[in-house]
Structures are given as structure tokens and as C-alpha cells.
Design an enzyme around this catalytic site. Structure first.
Site, mmCIF file in Angstrom:
data_model
loop_
_atom_site.group_PDB
_atom_site.id
_atom_site.type_symbol
_atom_site.label_atom_id
_atom_site.label_comp_id
_atom_site.label_asym_id
_atom_site.label_seq_id
_atom_site.Cartn_x
_atom_site.Cartn_y
_atom_site.Cartn_z
ATOM 1 N N GLU A 173 0.875 -1.163 0.000
ATOM 2 C CA GLU A 173 0.000 0.000 0.000
ATOM 3 C C GLU A 173 0.918 1.220 0.000
ATOM 4 O O GLU A 173 1.816 1.305 0.845
ATOM 5 C CB GLU A 173 -0.882 -0.003 1.262
ATOM 6 C CG GLU A 173 -1.861 1.137 1.236
ATOM 7 C CD GLU A 173 -2.748 1.229 2.482
ATOM 8 O OE1 GLU A 173 -2.731 0.301 3.319
ATOM 9 O OE2 GLU A 173 -3.431 2.256 2.597
ATOM 10 N N ARG A 197 5.283 -13.130 9.349
ATOM 11 C CA ARG A 197 5.944 -11.839 9.135
ATOM 12 C C ARG A 197 7.345 -11.887 9.710
ATOM 13 O O ARG A 197 7.620 -12.639 10.643
ATOM 14 C CB ARG A 197 5.209 -10.734 9.900
ATOM 15 C CG ARG A 197 3.920 -10.332 9.348
ATOM 16 C CD ARG A 197 3.254 -9.372 10.316
ATOM 17 N NE ARG A 197 3.553 -7.986 9.982
ATOM 18 C CZ ARG A 197 2.903 -7.305 9.049
ATOM 19 N NH1 ARG A 197 1.948 -7.862 8.359
ATOM 20 N NH2 ARG A 197 3.207 -6.050 8.806
ATOM 21 N N LYS A 250 4.303 0.721 9.525
ATOM 22 C CA LYS A 250 4.422 2.012 8.849
ATOM 23 C C LYS A 250 3.800 3.131 9.675
ATOM 24 O O LYS A 250 4.272 4.258 9.644
ATOM 25 C CB LYS A 250 3.769 1.935 7.469
ATOM 26 C CG LYS A 250 4.672 1.274 6.445
ATOM 27 C CD LYS A 250 4.052 1.275 5.068
ATOM 28 C CE LYS A 250 3.055 0.159 4.935
ATOM 29 N NZ LYS A 250 2.586 -0.068 3.566
HETATM 30 P P1 ATP Z 1 2.779 -2.310 7.936
HETATM 31 O O1 ATP Z 1 1.946 -2.977 8.984
HETATM 32 O O2 ATP Z 1 4.211 -2.188 8.277
HETATM 33 O O3 ATP Z 1 2.182 -1.039 7.452
HETATM 34 P P2 ATP Z 1 1.568 -3.694 5.836
HETATM 35 O O4 ATP Z 1 1.446 -5.168 5.833
HETATM 36 O O5 ATP Z 1 0.373 -2.891 6.139
HETATM 37 O O6 ATP Z 1 2.774 -3.318 6.741
HETATM 38 P P3 ATP Z 1 1.647 -3.406 3.024
HETATM 39 O O7 ATP Z 1 2.149 -2.287 2.213
HETATM 40 O O8 ATP Z 1 0.200 -3.674 3.031
HETATM 41 O O9 ATP Z 1 2.163 -3.154 4.487
HETATM 42 O O10 ATP Z 1 2.457 -4.742 2.714
HETATM 43 C C1 ATP Z 1 2.867 -5.178 1.454
HETATM 44 C C2 ATP Z 1 3.251 -6.612 1.548
HETATM 45 O O11 ATP Z 1 4.368 -6.761 2.415
HETATM 46 C C3 ATP Z 1 2.146 -7.473 2.125
HETATM 47 O O12 ATP Z 1 2.038 -8.645 1.352
HETATM 48 C C4 ATP Z 1 2.596 -7.752 3.518
HETATM 49 O O13 ATP Z 1 2.107 -8.980 3.971
HETATM 50 C C5 ATP Z 1 4.101 -7.747 3.383
HETATM 51 N N1 ATP Z 1 4.740 -7.405 4.645
HETATM 52 C C6 ATP Z 1 4.580 -6.277 5.371
HETATM 53 N N2 ATP Z 1 5.274 -6.334 6.518
HETATM 54 C C7 ATP Z 1 5.905 -7.533 6.529
HETATM 55 C C8 ATP Z 1 6.781 -8.204 7.445
HETATM 56 N N3 ATP Z 1 7.141 -7.643 8.599
HETATM 57 N N4 ATP Z 1 7.225 -9.434 7.117
HETATM 58 C C9 ATP Z 1 6.872 -10.006 5.959
HETATM 59 N N5 ATP Z 1 6.044 -9.447 5.063
HETATM 60 C C10 ATP Z 1 5.565 -8.222 5.329
HETATM 61 MG MG MG Z 2 -1.322 -2.326 5.305
#
Ligand code: ATP
Ligand code: MG
Length: 553
Positions: free
Chosen positions: A36, A260, A270
Site C-alpha cells: 500500500e 511476518r 508504517k
Molecule cells: P505495515 O503494517 O508495516 O504497514 P503492511 O502489511 O500494512 O505493513 P503493506 O504495504 O500492506 O504493508 O504490505 C505489502 C506486503 O508486504 C504485504 O504482502 C505484507 O504482507 C508484506 N509485509 C509487510 N510487513 C511484513 C513483514 N514484517 N514481514 C513479511 N512481510 C511483510
Molecule cells: Mg497495510
């Protein structure tokens, strides 16, 4: 190796993929990385990138970069650009650049399909009412009074929603599934909400925006994603993911969950990173103390080290916390192979070689990297007056102090062996100068002195030295899990995470260093020339694993 042994070393996702390829369920695989664009990528995303791009490469498949841009209030083009830059820097290429917002019309049409099938309805209940009717995991929910609206009424209302007839929050579109399902996500989940906001790509074309569960699986399906890899918290969403696909009768992408990546001594979400940036607790998203890809790049972490780290962290089905020290050791290993060596003195004291001719300068030849012949060599000027580290002289030195103390020999790196003859202190006892004599026949490379000193010191010639600012970075947080304590995570910031040395002395060759280049300051650590500053500023990448310092304490 037998086939059985080979398959045992595959992780569970590779096993699924190999099964699908050998059963001919798929001819090739297609994965996607779906960020995102609401912030900069961090090391957790790197894990997902290495996994998705890595699998596509390994199985000669394809990988899409898909911006999951369904929340206009938090997203921006700046984030889109930074994400692309970071993925490229990590060394990966995507086949297609996709945006969920490109599918808004298709998603809307599919909303109509579900309404026509009697599987979706417009609900005018308030958010609170909807939450209340949802029930709890142990108590069934209750049906909304709007649940039995006719297909025609729903079609008309949904169109009005889209056309902007309603204010934010007036109504939502919900899937009609089962208000008593043990899986809360199946209790008539939301599909659309009204949001009169300008989107960074679609502008004001839309005032209804799809919810994650409605947009994500459908986007996977549109792109014919074979294996949709996401983190563990979405496992419970999988039945809904499949329900939408089955009822729309569209391409059946398969969702697979993995754990994760969590790292100690840092925060990763984020939302929290944004707070650190917005409250100016760090110097932007690329602050070298942040676990962002851009921060790590600015700190001097090589992309290859990050990839190695992600591979070592492995693919698991259960959450765990990986130690930052594993990442640091990957960084050291990579930099030991690639970083050019240089000499810098961070806490200087003058060393005068009393028997060296006044006004004489010798150009000494030094190898740039003993681990890499190809790295070539450079010249370093040597003269009568040098800077050495204050800590490299002790008046009352213990026996195993293999540095300077009156009467002791040491080698000056790339130069001569010297013998310490004296020192000068001011009235307060501060060390002002150290004196030594050199052995003329002990020059590095042509040493016939027969003297074998145990220690080697780095140095720079005072008249040739350049000055630089050196930023000593340390962990940003004092706690192993800063966001798991009872206090606000901000309270756990390490007050000493940055200390600045305004005037360090560096060898003159570093004047020609390129922005972003990483050096090993011999005996000190790895340092990256700051990519943003036009001055000579060096960021500490990582300390040396210095067994030497420990052994000689
Ligand atoms: P955050 O909670 O840090 O904002 P998010 O999952 O909301 O992370 P996205 O931009 O939606 O962030 O994530 C893009 C991709 O990266 C998704 O497929 C998510 O599952 C993966 N991802 C995000 N954080 C991790 C992590 N700590 N380990 C592995 N994969 C991750
Ligand atoms: Mg997200």
C-alpha cells in the site's frame, strides 16, 4: 541426493509450488508484491519482496508489483516512487506495474454481479450499529434491518452511492454471507465505504472505495496470480477470499500465509515509522537508524546483505523475532568482501616521530582491499607529525596492551615500526602529544628490521589530513521489543542512538570518495559517505566485530 531429501529441504511454499507444477495445475507461476503506498518500505517488506520475486525467478515465473491503493487519504505518489526505487535497489525486476485503482470499474461491476445474485446489499446502519450486530466470537450476530432489501433497490442505492448522492458514512455495501458464522470475517463483511476524497491516481472519479478483502483477492484474480503470499494475520480472511472468488466464478488465485519478519530493537509498522518521522524524532524516512530500506541504504547496508539476511531468516508458519545482530553480521560479511579500506582517526592525539626528517613526505602504497586484488591500491602520505587515536596510548599500560606506551613498539599500518619514547600532558593531565622514533629499515613491504611488534595502529598525517563529520549511529531503541512495553514506544528511544563527531581526521584519498560509497575505517568500523550531504559526512554502517578490542581489555 534422493528426491525425498531434495524435497525435504524445500520450504512449505516451494513444496506447494512444485506440487502445482508437477500436477500441471499451473504451467508457470505468477506472484505479486502488493504494497500500500502509504509509507516507505521496511525490512519486513524486503522479506516479502525476496520471497515473491525470488520464487518467480526460481521457477521461471512472473511477478507483478501491485500498488494496493484503495485508501486515498493516506496514499501518495511520493510513496509509489520510493517503493519502486527501493525494489530496484534491492536488485529485483517486476513484469507488470499494476494498481488496484485500475480495477475500480471492474470491482464496481462485480459488486453489481453479487447484488444481482442476492449476495450483497446496501446497509444504512451506522458503524456502531453494524459493530453491535456483528456479535462476538461466541455469540451469533443479528441480521441488519436492511439485509432483505430487494435486488432492484440495492442496485439503485449502489449506483447512487457511486454517483455521490450520499455523505461519508451514510451507508456501505456488504456481502450477504452468514451472520452466525464462527468466522467473524464471514458475518456480512463490508465491501465498499463512501469516502469523498481525492485519489492520487483516479482523482475525484470515485467516492466509494473498496475494502481490502474485496479488492485484494479480486485483483489477484484479474492478474491471474497463481500463488498470493501474505502474512499470517490474513489466514482467518482466507475463507472470505475464496468466497468472493467462488461466487464471482473468476480465476481462482490461491492465498498462502507465511510468518511476518519481526526484528528486535526496532519498530516496523508504517504507522509507527510515520510517527517517528512526523514528530521529527528521526531525520526523515531514510534516517540511517530506521529499518526502512532507504534508511538502510543511506546507512551503507549493501542490498546483497539484506537479501542474504532474508534468506537466512527463512520462511516460517509461526511468528518469531529475528535478532538485529544477524542482519549486522550479514552486513559485515558482505562489506568485508567489498568495502575499500581507509584510515580515519576519530578521537585524535598528535604523534611526533622525532627522528623523522622535518618537512619530508613519503607516499606509501596501500592495498584498497586485502580481500579483493581487483580493488587496486592507493597512496597515503606519511610525515613527521601524525594523528593517532587517543585510546591507542596509555601511560600505565597493562602487559597485554599491544599499543603505545613508553618503551613499546608498534607498527604504523602501511608504514614503519615505531618505538614510543615519551608524551606530554597539560596541567589537568590531558594528553597533548606522544613521541616516538621510527626504525628506518622497517618500512612495510621491505622490512628487514627483524622487530616483530604485536600491534598495528592506524594514523593520518596531520598536514595532509582532511576533516570530516562522522555520525555514530546506534540502535534506535533501548528495548528488544520497544512496542511491547507498557509505555508508549516513543519512550523507549535510545537517547544515544546518534552522536556526532564534528571533526574527525581522514586520509586525503577520501576527498574523492563518492556519495554512498562504504569504507572500512581500519580498526574502527564500516562507514558510508552520506548520500545526501555535499560535505564529507560519514555514517557508521556497523562496527567491526573486533575480537582485538575484547581480548586486550
Ligand atoms: P505495515 O503494517 O508495516 O504497514 P503492511 O502489511 O500494512 O505493513 P503493506 O504495504 O500492506 O504493508 O504490505 C505489502 C506486503 O508486504 C504485504 O504482502 C505484507 O504482507 C508484506 N509485509 C509487510 N510487513 C511484513 C513483514 N514484517 N514481514 C513479511 N512481510 C511483510
Ligand atoms: Mg497495510
Amino acid at each position: 541426493m534422493s528426491e525425498e531429501q531434495a524435497s525435504r529441504s524445500l520450504n512449505f511454499i516451494e513444496q506447494i509450488i512444485e506440487g502445482d507444477l508437477s500436477s500441471k495445475k499451473h504451467e508457470t507461476i505468477v506472484t505479486r508484491f502488493p504494497p500500500e503506498p502509504n509509507g516507505y518500505l521496511h525490512i519486513g517488506h524486503a522479506k516479502s519482496i525476496c520471497l515473491n520475486f525470488g520464487l518467480a525467478k526460481q521457477y521461471k515465473g512472473k511477478v507483478n508489483l501491485r500498488f494496493d491503493d484503495t485508501n486515498p487519504d493516506k496514499e501518495s505518489t511520493e510513496y509509489v516512487e520510493s517503493i519502486k526505487k527501493d525494489i530496484e535497489w534491492l536488485g529485483f525486476e517486476w513484469q507488470k506495474e499494476c494498481y488496484t485503482s485500475d480495477y475500480f470499474q471492474q470491482l464496481y461491476n462485480w459488486g453489481i454481479v453479487l447484488i444481482k445474485k442476492g449476495l450483497a446489499y446496501v446497509d444504512h446502519s451506522s458503524a456502531e450499529q453494524i459493530a453491535q450486530m456483528k456479535g462476538t466470537p461466541t455469540k451469533a450476530g443479528t441480521n441488519s434491518p436492511y439485509r432483505e432489501r430487494s435486488v432492484d433497490e440495492n442496485l439503485a442505492l449502489f449506483e447512487q452511492m457511486k454517483n455521490g448522492a450520499f455523505e461519508n458514512g451514510t451507508c456501505v455495501l456488504r456481502a450477504k454471507i452468514d451472520m452466525s458464522s464462527p468466522n467473524m470475517h464471514l458475518r456480512d463483511p463490508l465491501m465498499y465505504r463512501i469516502k469523498h476524497s481525492t485519489h492520487h491516481r483516479t482523482g475525484d472519479d470515485w467516492c466509494i472505495y473498496p475494502i481490502y478483502d474485496w479488492a485484494h483477492g479480486q485483483s489477484d484474480s484479474i492478474e491471474n496470480i497463481t500463488h498470493s503470499l501474505c502474512s499470517l494475520e490474513f489466514e482467518i480472511h482466507r475463507p472470505l477470499y475464496n468466497w468472493f472468488i467462488e461466487n464471482l466464478e473468476i480465476y481462482p488465485s490461491r492465498q498462502i500465509e507465511f510468518a511476518r519478519l519481526n526484528l528486535d530493537y526496532t519498530v516496523m509498522s508504517k504507522r509507527k515509522l510515520l510517527r517517528l518521522v512526523e514528530e521529527n524524532l528521526v531525520d526523515g524516512w531514510d534516517d540511517p537508524r530506521l529499518p526502512t530500506i532507504s534508511g538502510m541504504r543511506r546507512r551503507g547496508y549493501p542490498a546483497a546483505a539484506i537479501r542474504t539476511f532474508c534468506a537466512k531468516a527463512g520462511i516460517a508458519k509461526r511468528e518469531n523475532i529475528i535478532e538485529l545482530s544477524l542482519l549486522e553480521s550479514c552486513v559485515r560479511q558482505e562489506l568485508n568482501k567489498t568495502a575499500l579500506r581507509a584510515m580515519a582517526v576519530l578521537d585524535p592525539v598528535k604523534l611526533i616521530i622525532t627522528n623523522y626528517p622535518e618537512g619530508q613526505t613519503e607516499q606509501l602504497t596501500a592495498q584498497n582491499n586485502p580481500e579483493d586484488e581487483q580493488a587496486g591500491s592507493r597512496e597515503i602520505p606519511f610525515s613527521k607529525e601524525l594523528y593517532i587515536e587517543r585510546a591507542d596510548f596509555l601511560e600505565d599500560a597493562p602487559k597485554k596492551f599491544f599499543r603505545l606506551s613508553v618503551g613499546r613498539n608498534v607498527r604504523l599500518k602501511h608504514a614503519y615500526i615505531i618505538n614510543c619514547t615519551g608524551f606530554k600532558k597539560d596541567e589537568e593531565g590531558n594528553l597533548l602529544e606522544v613521541y616516538a622514533t621510527y626504525y628506518k629499515d622497517s618500512k612495510s613491504g621491505q622490512d628487514v628490521s627483524g622487530i616483530k611488534p604485536k600491534g598495528t595502529l592506524h594514523w593520518v598525517s596531520t598536514q595532509h589530513a582532511q576533516t570530516a563529520q562522522v555520525r555514530q549511529y546506534d540502535r534506535l531503541f533501548m528495548n528488544q521489543s520497544p512496542d511491547q512495553t507498557e509505555t508508549d514506544f516513543i519512550e523507549n528511544i535510545n537517547p544515544d542512538s546518534l552522536s556526532i563527531i564534528d571533526k574527525a581526521y581522514i586520509e586525503p584519498s577520501l576527498q574523492k570518495s563518492k556519495k554512498g560509497a562504504v569504507y572500512q575505517f581500519m580498526r574502527i568500523g564500516y562507514y558510508a559517505r552520506d548520500a545526501k550531504s555535499d560535505q564529507l559526512v560519514f555514517n557508521r554502517t556497523v562496527t567491526l566485530k573486533d575480537g582485538w578490542a575484547k581480548k586486550n581489555k
